[in-house]
Write a protein that holds these residues in place. Structure first.
Motif, PDB file in Angstrom:
ATOM      1  N   ILE A 277       0.351  60.256  57.568  1.00 55.56           N
ATOM      2  CA  ILE A 277       0.221  59.813  56.177  1.00 55.56           C
ATOM      3  C   ILE A 277      -0.651  58.564  56.101  1.00 55.56           C
ATOM      4  O   ILE A 277      -1.580  58.479  55.279  1.00 55.56           O
ATOM      5  N   LYS A 278      -0.369  57.604  56.958  1.00 60.39           N
ATOM      6  CA  LYS A 278      -1.146  56.357  56.959  1.00 60.39           C
ATOM      7  C   LYS A 278      -2.618  56.635  57.280  1.00 60.39           C
ATOM      8  O   LYS A 278      -3.521  56.065  56.654  1.00 60.39           O
ATOM      9  N   TYR A 279      -2.862  57.538  58.233  1.00 59.44           N
ATOM     10  CA  TYR A 279      -4.236  57.835  58.638  1.00 59.44           C
ATOM     11  C   TYR A 279      -5.004  58.509  57.503  1.00 59.44           C
ATOM     12  O   TYR A 279      -6.123  58.097  57.162  1.00 59.44           O
ATOM     13  N   TYR A 280      -4.407  59.552  56.902  1.00 60.24           N
ATOM     14  CA  TYR A 280      -5.144  60.321  55.895  1.00 60.24           C
ATOM     15  C   TYR A 280      -5.223  59.607  54.551  1.00 60.24           C
ATOM     16  O   TYR A 280      -6.122  59.905  53.756  1.00 60.24           O
ATOM     17  N   LEU A 281      -4.336  58.661  54.277  1.00 64.57           N
ATOM     18  CA  LEU A 281      -4.493  57.844  53.074  1.00 64.57           C
ATOM     19  C   LEU A 281      -5.717  56.929  53.202  1.00 64.57           C
ATOM     20  O   LEU A 281      -6.407  56.651  52.215  1.00 64.57           O
ATOM     21  N   LYS A 282      -5.985  56.515  54.412  1.00 64.48           N
ATOM     22  CA  LYS A 282      -7.125  55.624  54.646  1.00 64.48           C
ATOM     23  C   LYS A 282      -8.445  56.386  54.790  1.00 64.48           C
ATOM     24  O   LYS A 282      -9.514  55.818  54.587  1.00 64.48           O
ATOM     25  N   ASN A 283      -8.374  57.670  55.169  1.00 63.18           N
ATOM     26  CA  ASN A 283      -9.587  58.432  55.498  1.00 63.18           C
ATOM     27  C   ASN A 283      -9.813  59.572  54.512  1.00 63.18           C
ATOM     28  O   ASN A 283      -9.527  60.752  54.797  1.00 63.18           O
ATOM     29  N   GLU A 284     -10.322  59.229  53.347  1.00 61.87           N
ATOM     30  CA  GLU A 284     -10.546  60.215  52.292  1.00 61.87           C
ATOM     31  C   GLU A 284     -11.565  61.271  52.704  1.00 61.87           C
ATOM     32  O   GLU A 284     -11.396  62.463  52.425  1.00 61.87           O
ATOM     33  N   LYS A 285     -12.637  60.874  53.376  1.00 65.21           N
ATOM     34  CA  LYS A 285     -13.674  61.829  53.770  1.00 65.21           C
ATOM     35  C   LYS A 285     -13.121  62.877  54.740  1.00 65.21           C
ATOM     36  O   LYS A 285     -13.489  64.057  54.677  1.00 65.21           O
ATOM     37  N   GLN A 286     -12.255  62.447  55.635  1.00 64.54           N
ATOM     38  CA  GLN A 286     -11.646  63.376  56.574  1.00 64.54           C
ATOM     39  C   GLN A 286     -10.734  64.360  55.839  1.00 64.54           C
ATOM     40  O   GLN A 286     -10.694  65.554  56.152  1.00 64.54           O
ATOM     41  N   ARG A 287      -9.999  63.848  54.841  1.00 66.04           N
ATOM     42  CA  ARG A 287      -9.157  64.718  54.015  1.00 66.04           C
ATOM     43  C   ARG A 287     -10.011  65.779  53.329  1.00 66.04           C
ATOM     44  O   ARG A 287      -9.677  66.969  53.334  1.00 66.04           O
ATOM     45  N   GLU A 288     -11.105  65.363  52.733  1.00 66.32           N
ATOM     46  CA  GLU A 288     -11.954  66.275  51.972  1.00 66.32           C
ATOM     47  C   GLU A 288     -12.581  67.345  52.864  1.00 66.32           C
ATOM     48  O   GLU A 288     -12.745  68.504  52.454  1.00 66.32           O
ATOM     49  N   LYS A 289     -12.920  66.975  54.073  1.00 66.35           N
ATOM     50  CA  LYS A 289     -13.501  67.927  55.025  1.00 66.35           C
ATOM     51  C   LYS A 289     -12.507  69.053  55.335  1.00 66.35           C
ATOM     52  O   LYS A 289     -12.860  70.239  55.357  1.00 66.35           O
ATOM     53  N   ILE A 290     -11.258  68.677  55.556  1.00 62.12           N
ATOM     54  CA  ILE A 290     -10.206  69.660  55.844  1.00 62.12           C
ATOM     55  C   ILE A 290      -9.920  70.505  54.614  1.00 62.12           C
ATOM     56  O   ILE A 290      -9.774  71.735  54.693  1.00 62.12           O
ATOM     57  N   VAL A 291      -9.877  69.843  53.443  1.00 62.73           N
ATOM     58  CA  VAL A 291      -9.596  70.537  52.187  1.00 62.73           C
ATOM     59  C   VAL A 291     -10.638  71.622  51.913  1.00 62.73           C
ATOM     60  O   VAL A 291     -10.305  72.752  51.531  1.00 62.73           O
ATOM     61  N   ASN A 292     -11.890  71.322  52.106  1.00 67.18           N
ATOM     62  CA  ASN A 292     -12.965  72.281  51.825  1.00 67.18           C
ATOM     63  C   ASN A 292     -12.869  73.519  52.715  1.00 67.18           C
ATOM     64  O   ASN A 292     -13.079  74.652  52.262  1.00 67.18           O
ATOM     65  N   LYS A 293     -12.553  73.310  53.979  1.00 62.58           N
ATOM     66  CA  LYS A 293     -12.415  74.441  54.904  1.00 62.58           C
ATOM     67  C   LYS A 293     -11.226  75.321  54.525  1.00 62.58           C
ATOM     68  O   LYS A 293     -11.318  76.551  54.521  1.00 62.58           O
ATOM     69  N   ALA A 294     -10.095  74.679  54.200  1.00 67.96           N
ATOM     70  CA  ALA A 294      -8.890  75.434  53.825  1.00 67.96           C
ATOM     71  C   ALA A 294      -9.098  76.189  52.520  1.00 67.96           C
ATOM     72  O   ALA A 294      -8.653  77.337  52.375  1.00 67.96           O
ATOM     73  N   TYR A 295      -9.786  75.573  51.587  1.00 69.56           N
ATOM     74  CA  TYR A 295     -10.061  76.208  50.288  1.00 69.56           C
ATOM     75  C   TYR A 295     -10.880  77.488  50.468  1.00 69.56           C
ATOM     76  O   TYR A 295     -10.553  78.537  49.901  1.00 69.56           O
ATOM     77  N   GLN A 296     -11.930  77.419  51.262  1.00 74.72           N
ATOM     78  CA  GLN A 296     -12.772  78.583  51.494  1.00 74.72           C
ATOM     79  C   GLN A 296     -11.986  79.713  52.154  1.00 74.72           C
ATOM     80  O   GLN A 296     -12.161  80.891  51.828  1.00 74.72           O
TER      81      GLN A 296
END
Length: 512
Positions: A277-296
């Motif tokens: 939680i602490k890591y992904y709250l700080k790393n928005e770009k990393q979150r978005e990268k994972i989100v885009n792959k999962a969405y597709q």
């Protein structure tokens, strides 16, 4: 093709817009078929009682003669005879049931009810069990309604969000995060009773607002552990990516049958959850990268409407599907308790038999022998134990005892006090070799059921006797059916004019 067809949608809670059956099954089905007739068993059951609900259901089947019937059985809301009679009333109707929780209740529930349907839709990897039991028409469908769960442009105003009902594991995890001072937000039925979450809980979340909350959350949480301590495939790995939002979910190997490890992030324990939680709250770009792959992945492979269209187009009625409820009759003998006194007599009576039941002071369902013989055949166990109703002439079936649930929740001594001999069926070899132990059990002196029993979660007997255990023990493994009756009387404005409440009070006084 399907636009010319009619479907009767009859899942438990089918009209509840905040529940998964409505969101992920009804809404796509409504888009697929030209006519969808809705029947909500839960509404009819609680308003008018079980008998009226079953009659209204069969009358609707007879009136509509649907091309498809789509159900989601919960427990005992439908009589076995009702399911059997659907095929008589409308022989061309393709009967489909969505079986949930097969990972923990297949052996007790689905392997029996699956016999009534042309097709079983399963959400867990248990197809092999159906195949081994000879149940045909098994379909594995897991997906998301992309018309409901879809991206919404919204500001991320919540750090951490969770929607769903509470269970001990979820309460434990979320209270841990709150104590750590994190910004946690909770939606769903049942959380209002926890004062600890008063500042975190926002009430129920309707279907229309759910995608917005998901989209407004930086991290959406998911938990995999069910109410009975088993891990289950949940809908969140499909719902949240479909909204193009980030999910952090409790680890379950089965999720990686659908996603790669860079498409879905899981946690193992509290410390791992907190760290991620602490890591992904700080790393928005990393979150978005994972989100885009999962969405597709979700949009391409797990769109529920596409999956259901394929299923219904290919599904057919199994004209050969029928149950020979008499196939075990010659293999079974029903003994009276007094028969057990003469071991020589028992050997003579059971000479050509395979299974033995004991007749006690109980009303036995006509299909008891069939289902319990089947349970012994398939499980290889020595004892089969079914559920039962506690019943009276004035109250009807007022308590339901769930044997499998009791076996998980009640200590062994109290558990055996709650079992009646008429619930049981024995493999003959076990019965003959353990006669003294069985007689001792009937006298309530020793235990009998250990790892040698298979449970059938169908109430196949009615008894007038209440188990001789305390209220706390009884409440762990029963449903109080008289509450349902009182509610239906209240709804119909008959409560004050009915003898039922008074009969209930008299029964309560007599039974302490």
């Amino acid at each position: 093709m399907l636009k010319d067809k009619k479907i009767l949608f009859a899942t438990w809670g089918s009209e509840r817009k905040d529940d998964a059956p409505y969101q992920n099954w009804y809404l796509p089905i409504k888009d697929i078929f030209s006519k969808v007739v809705v029947f909500d068993p839960s509404k009819e059951y609680f308003r008018y009682g079980k008998d009226v609900m079953n009659n209204k259901f069969l009358n609707l089947v007879e009136k509509e003669k649907p091309d498809y019937l789509f159900m989601l059985l919960m427990y005992d809301e439908f009589y076995l005879e009702t399911l059997y009679n659907v095929r008589k009333i409308s022989p061309n109707t393709i009967m489909v049931n969505l079986f949930s929780d097969d990972d923990w209740r297949y052996e007790e529930f689905s392997r029996y009810y699956g016999l009534f349907f042309d097709h079983s839709i399963i959400q867990h990897d248990v197809a092999k069990k159906y195949d081994n039991d000879g149940i045909k028409g098994v379909n594995f469908i897991v997906g998301v309604n992309s018309s409901l769960f879809k991206p919404i442009k919204a500001k991320k105003k919540y750090d951490i969000s969770f929607y769903g009902r509470p269970n001990p594991s979820r309460v434990d995890y979320l209270s841990f995060l709150v104590k750590k001072g994190l910004d946690v937000h909770i939606w769903g039925d049942g959380w209002g009773k926890y004062d600890f979450f008063a500042k975190n809980y926002h009430g129920k979340l309707d279907a229309g607002n759910l995608p917005r909350v998901i989209s407004e959350s930086k991290i959406n949480l998911g938990f995999t552990l069910g109410s009975y301590g088993q891990k289950q495939t949940k809908g969140k790995p499909f719902e949240i990516p479909a909204c193009k939002s980030f999910l952090l979910i409790e680890h379950f190997d089965r999720y990686f049958d659908f996603f790669k490890k860079d498409e879905l992030i899981t946690f193992e324990n509290k410390e791992d959850l907190l760290e991620k939680i602490k890591y992904y709250l700080k790393n928005e770009k990393q979150r978005e990268k994972i989100v885009n792959k999962a969405y597709q992945k979700v949009i391409k492979h797990y769109d529920q409407k596409v999956l259901l269209e394929n299923f219904f187009t290919k599904s057919k009625a199994d004209k050969s599907k029928g149950i020979n409820f008499n196939q075990h009759d010659k293999e079974i003998i029903n003994l009276k308790i007094e028969d057990l006194e003469d071991s020589t007599k028992i050997l003579n009576l059971t000479k050509d038999k395979k299974y033995i039941s004991i007749i006690e002071d109980s009303k036995v369902h006509p299909l008891k022998n069939y289902f319990q013989a089947r349970s012994l055949d398939l499980s290889g166990k020595d004892i089969s134990c079914c559920d039962y109703y506690v019943s009276s002439s004035s109250l009807g079936n007022y308590i339901l005892f769930k044997t499998g649930l009791a076996n998980k929740k009640v200590d062994i001594n109290n558990f055996h006090k709650m079992i009646f001999s008429s619930q049981l069926m024995f493999r003959k070899t076990y019965f003959v070799n353990n006669l003294s132990k069985i007689k001792s059990f009937i006298a309530k002196k020793t235990s009998l059921i250990e790892n040698n029993a298979v449970f059938v979660s169908i109430p196949l007997i009615q008894t007038s006797k209440l188990p001789d255990v305390d209220f706390e023990t009884l409440s762990k493994s029963t449903q109080v059916k008289f509450i349902d009756k009182l509610y239906s009387l209240y709804y119909q404005n008959k409560l004050l004019f009915s003898l039922y409440p008074y009969s209930l009070m008299i029964k309560s006084i007599k039974n302490n």
